[in-house]
Design a protein around this motif. Structure first.
Motif, PDB file in Angstrom:
ATOM      1  N   PRO A 111       0.820  -1.223   0.000  1.00  0.00           N
ATOM      2  CA  PRO A 111       0.000   0.000   0.000  1.00  0.00           C
ATOM      3  C   PRO A 111       0.850   1.268   0.000  1.00  0.00           C
ATOM      4  N   GLU A 112       1.973   1.224   0.696  1.00  0.00           N
ATOM      5  CA  GLU A 112       2.842   2.406   0.764  1.00  0.00           C
ATOM      6  C   GLU A 112       3.482   2.687  -0.597  1.00  0.00           C
ATOM      7  N   PHE A 113       3.914   1.627  -1.287  1.00  0.00           N
ATOM      8  CA  PHE A 113       4.521   1.802  -2.611  1.00  0.00           C
ATOM      9  C   PHE A 113       3.485   2.332  -3.593  1.00  0.00           C
ATOM     10  N   TRP A 114       2.270   1.787  -3.548  1.00  0.00           N
ATOM     11  CA  TRP A 114       1.195   2.263  -4.409  1.00  0.00           C
ATOM     12  C   TRP A 114       0.978   3.762  -4.223  1.00  0.00           C
ATOM     13  N   ASP A 115       0.851   4.198  -2.977  1.00  0.00           N
ATOM     14  CA  ASP A 115       0.627   5.615  -2.709  1.00  0.00           C
ATOM     15  C   ASP A 115       1.805   6.462  -3.188  1.00  0.00           C
ATOM     16  N   ASP A 116       3.013   5.946  -3.004  1.00  0.00           N
ATOM     17  CA  ASP A 116       4.204   6.682  -3.428  1.00  0.00           C
ATOM     18  C   ASP A 116       4.237   6.863  -4.936  1.00  0.00           C
ATOM     19  N   ARG A 117       3.903   5.810  -5.674  1.00  0.00           N
ATOM     20  CA  ARG A 117       3.924   5.905  -7.137  1.00  0.00           C
ATOM     21  C   ARG A 117       2.841   6.852  -7.652  1.00  0.00           C
ATOM     22  N   PHE A 118       1.690   6.867  -6.996  1.00  0.00           N
ATOM     23  CA  PHE A 118       0.652   7.815  -7.394  1.00  0.00           C
ATOM     24  C   PHE A 118       1.062   9.242  -7.045  1.00  0.00           C
ATOM     25  N   ALA A 119       1.788   9.411  -5.953  1.00  0.00           N
ATOM     26  CA  ALA A 119       2.285  10.740  -5.597  1.00  0.00           C
ATOM     27  C   ALA A 119       3.283  11.243  -6.631  1.00  0.00           C
ATOM     28  N   VAL A 120       4.113  10.347  -7.146  1.00  0.00           N
ATOM     29  CA  VAL A 120       5.136  10.718  -8.129  1.00  0.00           C
ATOM     30  C   VAL A 120       4.528  10.969  -9.506  1.00  0.00           C
ATOM     31  N   ASN A 121       3.502  10.196  -9.864  1.00  0.00           N
ATOM     32  CA  ASN A 121       3.032  10.193 -11.244  1.00  0.00           C
ATOM     33  C   ASN A 121       1.698  10.884 -11.494  1.00  0.00           C
ATOM     34  N   LEU A 122       0.954  11.214 -10.438  1.00  0.00           N
ATOM     35  CA  LEU A 122      -0.376  11.779 -10.657  1.00  0.00           C
ATOM     36  C   LEU A 122      -0.745  12.911  -9.705  1.00  0.00           C
ATOM     37  N   LYS A 123      -0.607  12.682  -8.429  1.00  0.00           N
ATOM     38  CA  LYS A 123      -1.144  13.600  -7.424  1.00  0.00           C
ATOM     39  C   LYS A 123      -0.681  15.038  -7.626  1.00  0.00           C
ATOM     40  N   HIS A 124       0.597  15.234  -7.899  1.00  0.00           N
ATOM     41  CA  HIS A 124       1.135  16.594  -8.028  1.00  0.00           C
ATOM     42  C   HIS A 124       0.518  17.337  -9.203  1.00  0.00           C
ATOM     43  N   GLN A 125       0.047  16.611 -10.230  1.00  0.00           N
ATOM     44  CA  GLN A 125      -0.557  17.299 -11.369  1.00  0.00           C
ATOM     45  C   GLN A 125      -1.806  18.079 -10.940  1.00  0.00           C
ATOM     46  N   PHE A 126      -2.639  17.446 -10.133  1.00  0.00           N
ATOM     47  CA  PHE A 126      -3.830  18.145  -9.657  1.00  0.00           C
ATOM     48  C   PHE A 126      -3.464  19.352  -8.803  1.00  0.00           C
ATOM     49  N   PHE A 127      -2.554  19.159  -7.854  1.00  0.00           N
ATOM     50  CA  PHE A 127      -2.272  20.242  -6.917  1.00  0.00           C
ATOM     51  C   PHE A 127      -1.499  21.391  -7.580  1.00  0.00           C
ATOM     52  N   ALA A 128      -0.725  21.093  -8.619  1.00  0.00           N
ATOM     53  CA  ALA A 128      -0.094  22.179  -9.371  1.00  0.00           C
ATOM     54  C   ALA A 128      -1.153  22.989 -10.117  1.00  0.00           C
ATOM     55  N   ALA A 129      -2.140  22.295 -10.681  1.00  0.00           N
ATOM     56  CA  ALA A 129      -3.233  23.003 -11.354  1.00  0.00           C
ATOM     57  C   ALA A 129      -4.027  23.840 -10.363  1.00  0.00           C
ATOM     58  N   GLN A 130      -4.299  23.272  -9.205  1.00  0.00           N
ATOM     59  CA  GLN A 130      -5.040  24.000  -8.175  1.00  0.00           C
ATOM     60  C   GLN A 130      -4.308  25.278  -7.766  1.00  0.00           C
ATOM     61  N   ALA A 131      -2.978  25.204  -7.702  1.00  0.00           N
ATOM     62  CA  ALA A 131      -2.190  26.346  -7.236  1.00  0.00           C
ATOM     63  C   ALA A 131      -1.966  27.412  -8.306  1.00  0.00           C
ATOM     64  N   THR A 132      -2.095  27.038  -9.585  1.00  0.00           N
ATOM     65  CA  THR A 132      -1.783  27.999 -10.649  1.00  0.00           C
ATOM     66  C   THR A 132      -3.001  28.557 -11.366  1.00  0.00           C
ATOM     67  N   TYR A 133      -4.136  27.861 -11.325  1.00  0.00           N
ATOM     68  CA  TYR A 133      -5.255  28.346 -12.146  1.00  0.00           C
ATOM     69  C   TYR A 133      -5.762  29.733 -11.724  1.00  0.00           C
ATOM     70  N   PRO A 134      -5.656  30.142 -10.433  1.00  0.00           N
ATOM     71  CA  PRO A 134      -6.101  31.506 -10.128  1.00  0.00           C
ATOM     72  C   PRO A 134      -5.317  32.576 -10.898  1.00  0.00           C
ATOM     73  N   ASP A 135      -4.030  32.348 -11.133  1.00  0.00           N
ATOM     74  CA  ASP A 135      -3.250  33.287 -11.957  1.00  0.00           C
ATOM     75  C   ASP A 135      -3.826  33.370 -13.360  1.00  0.00           C
ATOM     76  N   MET A 136      -4.159  32.203 -13.911  1.00  0.00           N
ATOM     77  CA  MET A 136      -4.692  32.153 -15.270  1.00  0.00           C
ATOM     78  C   MET A 136      -6.050  32.836 -15.341  1.00  0.00           C
ATOM     79  N   GLU A 137      -6.891  32.570 -14.349  1.00  0.00           N
ATOM     80  CA  GLU A 137      -8.216  33.193 -14.316  1.00  0.00           C
ATOM     81  C   GLU A 137      -8.096  34.711 -14.258  1.00  0.00           C
ATOM     82  N   ALA A 138      -7.189  35.198 -13.417  1.00  0.00           N
ATOM     83  CA  ALA A 138      -7.005  36.647 -13.296  1.00  0.00           C
ATOM     84  C   ALA A 138      -6.482  37.261 -14.582  1.00  0.00           C
ATOM     85  N   ALA A 139      -5.715  36.480 -15.354  1.00  0.00           N
ATOM     86  CA  ALA A 139      -5.137  36.973 -16.606  1.00  0.00           C
ATOM     87  C   ALA A 139      -6.119  36.874 -17.776  1.00  0.00           C
TER      88      ALA A 139
END
Length: 255
Positions: A111-139
């Protein structure tokens, strides 16, 4: 590096790239720099990343803003995005590139390896979008390009966590495109085939594997990082203003 199209809309655009220190990511950083964009990027490979910064600076482009970051740490990712914003300005292009195709056997997965691989390959994509889209919306709009993989499309074995996470990138792309479309933010996915990064060449490319690849691809040549970077440039540019909610397969006709 071969010549690329010039996209005037990318000049001085602030771009954030994850996993930009080597391989496909480094080519993406280089191609955006050559468009005179202002590029911030993160990676765990500090040596290669700093060499890339020096090469782009010596070539006369905007100096890329590099920050070491382990993307499994979402707070560190958020901090890096905030620092790039402070240094370069509001981020209106996000390239979710970072991933790791580590091979693994079904019986080795915990279970720990599964979570780690999803953190490396997927999870950050969502949170990067969450953190940057307000800049795009304002622009008044922006572009997000997620990098996927054909591995799950061709039914590749030997890395079930990776292929599952990469299949989810397609779903994430469609979800974000629907939610962010009213804000004039486009979200697309570029799906590479087997791209000859140095890592792939060192670890996986054998004469037998290359022979099998050439039988499978319509194009009878190897693909390289710049083949993907050029597609990413297009989807980030205003020339792709009508494109969103798409997964664009760049695999030489393998799938």
């Amino acid at each position: 590096m071969t010549d690329s199209a010039t996209y005037p809309s990318l000049k001085d655009r602030v771009v954030f790239v994850s996993g930009g220190g080597s391989g496909i990511g480094a080519s993406i950083v280089e191609h955006f720099c050559r468009q005179d964009a202002k590029v911030g990027f993160v990676d765990v490979d500090e040596k290669s990343s700093r060499e890339l910064v020096a090469a782009m600076t010596d070539a006369g482009y905007h100096k890329p803003h590099f920050l070491p970051c382990d993307l499994r740490d979402i707070e560190a990712l958020r901090g890096a995005i905030a620092e790039v914003r402070s240094a370069l300005g509001p981020i209106t292009v996000l390239i979710n590139n970072a991933a790791n195709d580590q091979r693994h056997d079904i019986d080795e997965v915990t279970p720990e390896f599964w979570d780690d691989r999803f953190a490396v390959n997927l999870k950050h994509q969502f949170f990067a979008a969450q953190a940057t889209y307000p800049d795009m919306e304002a622009a008044g709009g922006g572009a997000i390009v997620n990098v996927g993989s054909v591995s799950w499309m061709i039914g590749q074995g030997g890395m079930p966590c990776y292929t599952t996470a990469k299949s989810a990138v397609a779903g994430l792309t469609r979800a974000l495109a629907r939610d962010l479309g009213p804000k004039n933010i486009r979200v697309n996915c570029v799906v590479p085939g087997w791209i000859m990064t140095q890592r792939q060449i060192d670890l996986w490319l054998t004469p037998e594997a290359e022979e099998d690849l050439m039988k499978s691809q319509c194009l009878k040549r190897k693909l390289y990082p710049e083949d993907i970077a050029k597609a990413v440039l297009f989807f980030a540019s205003d020339d792709a203003g009508a494109f969103t909610n798409q997964s664009y397969v760049a695999d030489g006709g393998w799938v």
